[in-house]
Design an enzyme around this catalytic site. Structure first.
Site, PDB file in Angstrom:
ATOM      1  N   ASN A  21       0.829  -1.204   0.000  1.00  0.00           N
ATOM      2  CA  ASN A  21       0.000   0.000   0.000  1.00  0.00           C
ATOM      3  C   ASN A  21       0.867   1.260   0.000  1.00  0.00           C
ATOM      4  OD1 ASN A  21      -2.421   1.587   0.285  1.00  0.00           O
ATOM      5  ND2 ASN A  21      -3.353  -0.154   1.331  1.00  0.00           N
ATOM      6  N   ALA A  38      -2.060  -3.325  13.332  1.00  0.00           N
ATOM      7  CA  ALA A  38      -1.681  -1.953  12.990  1.00  0.00           C
ATOM      8  C   ALA A  38      -0.936  -1.284  14.138  1.00  0.00           C
ATOM      9  CB  ALA A  38      -2.926  -1.149  12.629  1.00  0.00           C
ATOM     10  N   GLY A  65      -1.498  -1.380   8.980  1.00  0.00           N
ATOM     11  CA  GLY A  65      -0.968  -0.047   8.717  1.00  0.00           C
ATOM     12  C   GLY A  65      -0.026   0.435   9.805  1.00  0.00           C
ATOM     13  N   LYS A 105       3.826  -8.949  20.272  1.00  0.00           N
ATOM     14  CA  LYS A 105       3.774 -10.260  20.914  1.00  0.00           C
ATOM     15  C   LYS A 105       2.590 -11.039  20.362  1.00  0.00           C
ATOM     16  CE  LYS A 105       5.924  -8.681  25.192  1.00  0.00           C
ATOM     17  NZ  LYS A 105       5.772  -8.472  26.652  1.00  0.00           N
ATOM     18  N   HIS A 122      23.087   0.267  13.001  1.00  0.00           N
ATOM     19  CA  HIS A 122      24.155   1.239  13.260  1.00  0.00           C
ATOM     20  C   HIS A 122      24.829   0.898  14.586  1.00  0.00           C
ATOM     21  CE1 HIS A 122      22.744   3.835   9.999  1.00  0.00           C
ATOM     22  NE2 HIS A 122      21.516   3.569  10.422  1.00  0.00           N
ATOM     23  N   ARG A 157      -2.618 -14.721  19.788  1.00  0.00           N
ATOM     24  CA  ARG A 157      -3.289 -15.995  19.573  1.00  0.00           C
ATOM     25  C   ARG A 157      -2.862 -16.599  18.244  1.00  0.00           C
ATOM     26  NH1 ARG A 157      -7.752 -16.602  16.180  1.00  0.00           N
ATOM     27  NH2 ARG A 157      -8.798 -14.723  15.403  1.00  0.00           N
TER      28      ARG A 157
END
Length: 200
Positions: free
Chosen positions: A79, A154, A136, A174, A109, A177
């Site tokens: 997207n 998101a 998103g 994390k 870095h 389920r």
């Protein structure tokens, strides 16, 4: 060339004149990609830009560093406003959905500020396996693999590998389920309803 070889091998490198040329060539392609709406032209640019590119869709604006470190399979959808820092390899499988505003960052870095100031850096590969869905504004950090069929909610920040067929959310992301047979049954039912409605 040595710095470029190190970059491709995931070793420490420093941007030199040759790498600046490669960055500039990539940016020129990105300008063309981000300025055209012609589907055929966009496909041709993507085939030149990326290391490999299947039958997929990349919306604009899109940004990356080198392009040739990015490999995209078939049926994937990227997207708008997605950024990929491809110092390491970024592998995107088949039928992967990447939501708007997502950042995929392979760059590492030095933690020591004096060494960091020298401009030395390296990349660590990221892999999104087949059928992954990235929501998103997700951030994916270096050296992460997201397993087949998994979903990242998101706004999440992915710092570690996510196993197959899992839903992960949060910062750091994390697993909340697994994706189960119940999901399959529910969505197959919804799809059958949709097909029935379309036949009316």
């Amino acid at each position: 060339m040595k710095n470029y070889e190190n970059l491709k091998a995931g070793k420490l490198f420093k941007t030199d004149a040759y790498l600046v040329e490669r960055l500039t060539a990539c940016w020129e392609k990105l300008v063309k990609l981000n300025m055209t709406i012609d589907r055929k032209e966009r496909k041709e640019i993507c085939q030149e830009l990326f290391g490999s590119f299947g039958k997929s869709t990349v919306l604009s604006p899109f940004r990356c560093d080198y392009g040739d470190n990015i490999h995209i399979g078939d049926g994937s959808f990227i997207n708008f406003n997605v950024s990929m820092v491809d110092l390491g390899k970024i592998e995107i499988g088949n039928r992967v959905l990447i939501g708007p505003g997502t950042g995929i960052f392979t760059a590492i870095h030095p933690t020591d500020p004096e060494i960091r100031a020298t401009g030395i850096e390296k990349g660590a590969d990221i892999k999104l396996e087949d059928d992954v869905w990235i929501g998103g504004n997700v951030t994916i950090l270096p050296a992460v693999t997201i397993g087949k069929g998994s979903i990242i909610g998101a706004g999440s920040v992915v710092t570690k590998d996510i196993p197959e067929m899992s839903i992960a959310v949060g910062n750091p992301a994390k697993v909340v389920r697994e994706i189960t047979e119940e999901d399959k049954i529910y969505w197959q039912g919804e799809y059958e309803k949709y097909l029935g409605e379309m036949e009316k």
